[in-house]
Design a protein around this motif. Structure first.
Motif, short mmCIF file in Angstrom:
data_model
loop_
_atom_site.label_atom_id
_atom_site.label_comp_id
_atom_site.label_asym_id
_atom_site.label_seq_id
_atom_site.Cartn_x
_atom_site.Cartn_y
_atom_site.Cartn_z
N ASP A 173 0.82 -1.21 0.00
CA ASP A 173 0.00 0.00 0.00
C ASP A 173 0.86 1.26 0.00
O ASP A 173 0.49 2.27 -0.62
CB ASP A 173 -0.94 -0.02 1.21
CG ASP A 173 -2.00 -1.12 1.09
OD1 ASP A 173 -2.20 -1.63 -0.04
OD2 ASP A 173 -2.61 -1.46 2.11
N GLU A 174 2.00 1.22 0.67
CA GLU A 174 2.92 2.37 0.64
C GLU A 174 3.50 2.56 -0.77
O GLU A 174 3.69 3.68 -1.23
CB GLU A 174 4.04 2.16 1.66
CG GLU A 174 3.61 2.34 3.10
CD GLU A 174 3.15 3.76 3.41
OE1 GLU A 174 3.64 4.71 2.76
OE2 GLU A 174 2.30 3.92 4.30
N VAL A 217 -3.71 5.79 -6.44
CA VAL A 217 -4.61 6.03 -5.32
C VAL A 217 -6.00 6.30 -5.87
O VAL A 217 -6.18 6.56 -7.06
CB VAL A 217 -4.15 7.24 -4.47
CG1 VAL A 217 -2.81 6.93 -3.79
CG2 VAL A 217 -4.01 8.50 -5.32
N TYR A 275 1.96 1.80 -3.53
CA TYR A 275 0.88 2.41 -4.30
C TYR A 275 0.88 3.93 -4.11
O TYR A 275 0.73 4.69 -5.07
CB TYR A 275 -0.47 1.83 -3.87
CG TYR A 275 -0.92 0.61 -4.63
CD1 TYR A 275 -0.08 -0.50 -4.77
CD2 TYR A 275 -2.17 0.55 -5.20
CE1 TYR A 275 -0.49 -1.61 -5.47
CE2 TYR A 275 -2.60 -0.57 -5.90
CZ TYR A 275 -1.74 -1.65 -6.03
OH TYR A 275 -2.15 -2.76 -6.73
N ARG A 276 1.01 4.36 -2.86
CA ARG A 276 1.01 5.80 -2.60
C ARG A 276 2.24 6.46 -3.24
O ARG A 276 2.13 7.56 -3.80
CB ARG A 276 0.96 6.06 -1.10
CG ARG A 276 -0.43 5.87 -0.49
CD ARG A 276 -0.49 6.31 0.94
NE ARG A 276 0.06 5.32 1.84
CZ ARG A 276 -0.63 4.31 2.35
NH1 ARG A 276 -1.90 4.16 2.04
NH2 ARG A 276 -0.07 3.45 3.16
#
Length: 250
Positions: free
Chosen positions: A225-226, A234, A228-229
């Motif tokens: 998820d990090e 997002v 992705y950011r």
């Protein structure tokens, strides 16, 4: 650019991650299994997605698309210029696209066997609600034979995930201090094991029981998820995909 895709294909997700990393605006065309694939073949000569249309050029295969995008938009670089490190990135990507992808698909099938709501949520957006409900009502024990066939693949997958965590405990990315195509290819397969927020409200945080809900794998999904950011992948709107629409960038 137009991306012809299945929304929940890991290889389409790989392309979406590359496009996000390069901050390239594009629109999506959701291809319906069956008739939609035939229409795609008539247009492009390809039955499988992803396919990227750029001008009059049609590019199939997630790796070919990634290499094309790296060539036309070299920054930020997802492939190192140094030959040894570049070779390592491409080898890691190939492993993710083959061995890891196969195991992740098997695990998702198992997850869909065990979870009626997951089975329904994975159907294409345009599937009639009555059919989605019918699929969800199929008793899990009718498909237990499928689950038994997948146990060897599942054990191999768990071992791979544990090894990935060993690497990521030692460094921020798989092959150094900056994200590369290797990280993107692995993250795209993790998409199938626990769906990120960009998968939509019906799927976000759902996934394969025994992996998505296990605390020992939580650091791997936090890393995903990090990433992705970091790449800019997002949520920018909450509408479901319907036909062709433009993806706005942050």
């Amino acid at each position: 650019m137009q991306l012809y895709q299945f929304r929940h294909s890991s290889f389409c997700e790989k392309v979406r991650l590359v496009l996000a990393a390069k901050a390239i605006s594009y629109s999506v065309v959701e291809v319906l299994p069956g008739i939609g694939q035939w229409e795609l073949f008539q247009q492009t000569g390809q039955r499988q997605v992803p396919v990227l249309q750029t001008g009059n050029e049609w590019i199939a295969d997630s790796t070919a698309i990634a290499l094309h995008l790296e060539a036309v938009e070299p920054e930020p670089a997802l492939l190192p210029k140094e030959p040894l490190l570049r070779a390592q990135v491409l080898l890691f990507e190939d492993w993710a696209d083959t061995a890891l992808a196969s195991a992740a698909r098997f695990a998702l099938v198992q997850g869909a066997v065990d979870d009626p709501a997951l089975r329904s949520a994975l159907l294409p957006e345009k599937t009639p609600d009555a059919l989605k409900n019918l699929v969800g009502l199929v008793p899990s024990n009718w498909m237990n034979g499928v689950g038994l066939l997948l146990q060897p693949e599942r054990q191999g997958l768990l071992a791979c995930l544990e090894q990935l965590m060993v690497i990521l405990n030692a460094q921020p990315y798989l092959l150094g201090d900056e994200p590369s195509l290797a990280d993107i290819a692995v993250a795209a397969q993790l998409y199938l094991l626990r769906f990120p927020a960009v998968a939509g409200v019906q799927l976000a945080s759902r996934g394969v029981m025994g992996i998505a809900d296990q605390a020992n794998f939580e650091p791997l999904f936090i890393w995903r998820d990090e990433l992705y950011r970091r790449l800019g992948r997002v949520i920018t709107n909450t509408k479901p995909f319907s036909g062709s629409e433009t993806i706005p960038l942050d």
